[in-house]
Design a protein around this motif. Structure first.
Motif, PDB file in Angstrom:
ATOM      1  N   ARG A   1      38.958  42.822  47.403  1.00 50.54           N
ATOM      2  CA  ARG A   1      38.172  42.084  46.414  1.00 50.54           C
ATOM      3  C   ARG A   1      36.899  41.641  47.117  1.00 50.54           C
ATOM      4  O   ARG A   1      36.936  40.907  48.115  1.00 50.54           O
ATOM      5  CB  ARG A   1      38.929  40.826  45.953  1.00 50.54           C
ATOM      6  N   ALA A   2      35.752  42.047  46.588  1.00 47.80           N
ATOM      7  CA  ALA A   2      34.478  41.759  47.244  1.00 47.80           C
ATOM      8  C   ALA A   2      34.204  40.257  47.301  1.00 47.80           C
ATOM      9  O   ALA A   2      33.713  39.753  48.319  1.00 47.80           O
ATOM     10  CB  ALA A   2      33.352  42.487  46.510  1.00 47.80           C
ATOM     11  N   ASP A   3      34.535  39.539  46.214  1.00 55.36           N
ATOM     12  CA  ASP A   3      34.251  38.099  46.220  1.00 55.36           C
ATOM     13  C   ASP A   3      35.135  37.361  47.218  1.00 55.36           C
ATOM     14  O   ASP A   3      34.685  36.448  47.911  1.00 55.36           O
ATOM     15  CB  ASP A   3      34.386  37.507  44.801  1.00 55.36           C
ATOM     16  N   HIS A   4      36.392  37.794  47.355  1.00 55.28           N
ATOM     17  CA  HIS A   4      37.278  37.143  48.333  1.00 55.28           C
ATOM     18  C   HIS A   4      36.763  37.386  49.742  1.00 55.28           C
ATOM     19  O   HIS A   4      36.744  36.497  50.592  1.00 55.28           O
ATOM     20  CB  HIS A   4      38.710  37.672  48.204  1.00 55.28           C
ATOM     21  N   LEU A   5      36.343  38.639  49.980  1.00 55.02           N
ATOM     22  CA  LEU A   5      35.857  39.007  51.313  1.00 55.02           C
ATOM     23  C   LEU A   5      34.591  38.227  51.667  1.00 55.02           C
ATOM     24  O   LEU A   5      34.410  37.808  52.815  1.00 55.02           O
ATOM     25  CB  LEU A   5      35.544  40.514  51.304  1.00 55.02           C
ATOM     26  N   ALA A   6      33.746  38.002  50.666  1.00 53.63           N
ATOM     27  CA  ALA A   6      32.484  37.285  50.916  1.00 53.63           C
ATOM     28  C   ALA A   6      32.700  35.768  50.915  1.00 53.63           C
ATOM     29  O   ALA A   6      31.774  35.013  51.207  1.00 53.63           O
ATOM     30  CB  ALA A   6      31.467  37.678  49.842  1.00 53.63           C
ATOM     31  N   GLY A   7      33.918  35.338  50.563  1.00 56.30           N
ATOM     32  CA  GLY A   7      34.222  33.907  50.554  1.00 56.30           C
ATOM     33  C   GLY A   7      33.433  33.143  49.499  1.00 56.30           C
ATOM     34  O   GLY A   7      32.961  32.035  49.741  1.00 56.30           O
ATOM     35  N   THR A   8      33.275  33.755  48.325  1.00 57.70           N
ATOM     36  CA  THR A   8      32.519  33.100  47.246  1.00 57.70           C
ATOM     37  C   THR A   8      33.285  33.216  45.936  1.00 57.70           C
ATOM     38  O   THR A   8      34.185  34.060  45.810  1.00 57.70           O
ATOM     39  CB  THR A   8      31.129  33.765  47.074  1.00 57.70           C
ATOM     40  N   ASP A   9      32.937  32.373  44.969  1.00 54.03           N
ATOM     41  CA  ASP A   9      33.518  32.494  43.633  1.00 54.03           C
ATOM     42  C   ASP A   9      32.655  33.389  42.750  1.00 54.03           C
ATOM     43  O   ASP A   9      33.035  33.725  41.632  1.00 54.03           O
ATOM     44  CB  ASP A   9      33.624  31.109  42.970  1.00 54.03           C
ATOM     45  N   SER A  10      31.461  33.745  43.255  1.00 52.50           N
ATOM     46  CA  SER A  10      30.536  34.548  42.446  1.00 52.50           C
ATOM     47  C   SER A  10      31.030  35.987  42.316  1.00 52.50           C
ATOM     48  O   SER A  10      31.583  36.561  43.262  1.00 52.50           O
ATOM     49  CB  SER A  10      29.155  34.552  43.112  1.00 52.50           C
ATOM     50  N   THR A  11      30.805  36.573  41.130  1.00 51.00           N
ATOM     51  CA  THR A  11      31.162  37.983  40.961  1.00 51.00           C
ATOM     52  C   THR A  11      29.899  38.810  40.684  1.00 51.00           C
ATOM     53  O   THR A  11      29.978  39.923  40.176  1.00 51.00           O
ATOM     54  CB  THR A  11      32.170  38.151  39.804  1.00 51.00           C
TER      55      THR A  11
END
Ligand code: GAP
Length: 451
Positions: free
Chosen positions: A94-104
């Motif tokens: 999951r890109a948002d999990h990997l980036a540590g953000t809630d943004s999609t």
């Protein structure tokens, strides 16, 4: 989390689905205690959300609906999560999990992940983020082509909107009114994880409240408060384990103009448990347009006709169960030993009380204990029987499933000490304390506790 997973398995709350075949990621089965707890949570929600309200109606829609529903609702185009692939090892994240953000937001994620390595193989070989539709697909009928393709519902809300007119025509409610539903939903999550927190087959408890647009702020606040109160007052969860999280614009679902989640302090951190969303007139407008049916509401007094706004309350049953288990999990020192117990609110505990004869090889004790159990079952059917092993072991087993009371029948109950005849030992889960009470006093205690 490991301790909760282990207790859930050991005591029959949650098992991995298809476990003897190695399991299937994102799917779980409830065992004998789990199904009781799940049913208690659902019944309590239904009672507070539907039965105790004058203007909220229940429905139970099909899991599979016309694919047109999901096109109109925006799910075919917009029910996506951002993902990245690793070109080296093939792992997906999951890109948002990997980036540590809630943004999609894809542009934002692309920038954030520019220098990120794959957490599986450590190589800097991740593809740019792309969106991925989470709906599970299936075919209706014998031909597996696009014309027969439809979806397992990703949220229960869909058939609430499509039944808006049916409920209006059959129940003739006046605004504001709500439609509620409990049922399964399916999401092909990229990374199911954290036990039953993020799963692919989930169950939701959802309510859509139809209102006039001008009342949206106050109604939104009221349903946020309902969720918070339910967790504390009904489920007995500790308030310090709850937090509010307001969605930023780049985090909200495609249908929501505002969203507030209750975050619960799960073992893996504060995470989403229960959402309140302002869905405006998005869904009814789109379904009216796509179906060609009139989904407006006529205010009899003002003669005004309009599409109502919708405030949604939505919570996952499994997440609620995990929150309740995590909140109730306790370890203490009892009689010089570490013991584990679940401090569940008695009204949701799978078993309300356990009855046992002090010795199982004394027929007179067993007979009396059976009578006592039959009497207590008149208050609530979930009264267990246990005559296995010594009494201490029986108590510990019940502690681990959160049984609030244990009732023991001994020779004094039968009159060995005349002044104690017809009294029993009532043992309390949280303190381990025991008292000598008459059966009618015990019945009263149980009745009061589970109200
Ligand atoms: N109808 C609105 C809706 O579905 P959502 O925030 O996507 O909104 C609502 O989901 C609730 O359903 C969440 O707050 C969570 O409790 C539960 N939920 C969503 N996805 C889940 C998943 N993959 N596994 C377990 N529970 C999930």
């Amino acid at each position: 989390m490991e301790k909760i997973v282990s207790l859930a398995k050991r005591r029959g709350f949650v098992f991995p689905a298809s476990e003897i075949y190695g399991g299937l990621a994102g799917f779980w089965d409830y065992g004998p205690q789990g199904v009781e707890l799940v049913n208690n949570l659902k019944q309590l929600w239904w009672r507070k959300m539907v039965q105790e309200q004058d203007n909220i109606f229940g429905v139970d829609g099909a899991i599979i609906q016309s694919p047109k529903l999901w096109e109109a609702s925006g799910h075919v185009a917009g029910f996506t999560d951002p993902l990245v692939d690793c070109k080296n090892c093939g792992a997906r994240h999951r890109a948002d999990h990997l980036a540590g953000t809630d943004s999609t937001d894809i542009a934002e994620l692309t920038k954030l992940l520019e220098d990120t390595v794959c957490p599986t193989c450590g190589e800097k070989t991740l593809t740019p983020p792309r969106t991925y539709n989470m709906m599970m697909k299936t075919w209706v009928g014998p031909i597996e082509d696009d014309s027969a393709r439809t979806y397992l519902r990703p949220e229960t809300a869909g058939s609430i909107f499509t039944n808006f007119k049916n409920v209006m025509d059959s129940m003739h409610p006046k605004l504001p009114f709500g439609i509620a539903q409990i049922g399964k939903a399916f999401r092909n999550e990229i990374a199911p994880r954290d036990f039953i927190f993020r799963v692919r087959e989930l169950e939701q408890m959802e309510m859509q409240y139809f209102i006039q647009a001008k009342t949206q702020d106050e109604v939104y606040e009221a349903w946020r408060q309902f969720a918070w109160n339910f967790m504390i007052t009904e489920l007995g969860v500790r308030e310090e384990n709850l937090q509010w999280h307001e969605h930023e614009e780049n985090e909200r679902a495609h249908y929501a103009a505002a969203a507030h989640d209750i975050y619960f302090k799960f073992p893996h951190g504060f995470k989403e448990l229960w959402g309140t969303h302002n869905r405006t007139d998005f869904d009814l407008t789109n379904h009216a347009r796509a179906s060609g049916k009139d989904l407006s509401y006529l205010d009899e007094e003002t003669k005004e006709r309009f599409i109502p706004y919708v405030i949604e309350s939505s919570v996952g049953v499994g997440r609620m169960l995990l929150a309740v288990l995590a909140d109730a999990y306790r370890e203490d020192d009892l009689g010089g030993e570490v013991r584990t117990y679940l401090a569940l609110a008695p009204k949701i505990a799978p078993v309300k009380a356990m009855v046992s004869p002090l010795l199982k090889n004394k027929p007179e004790l067993v007979l009396k204990a059976r009578e006592v159990r039959a009497e207590l079952k008149k208050i609530h059917p979930a009264i267990a029987w246990d005559d296995n092993g010594n009494i201490g072991k029986r108590y510990r087993r019940q502690d681990e499933i959160g049984t609030p009371f244990c009732v023991t029948i001994d020779f004094d109950t039968l009159g060995e000490t005349p002044e104690l005849k017809d009294t029993v030992t009532l043992r309390h889960r949280d303190t381990g304390e025991q008292e000598r009470l008459t059966l009618s006093e015990v019945a009263k205690r149980i009745r009061l506790a589970i109200e």
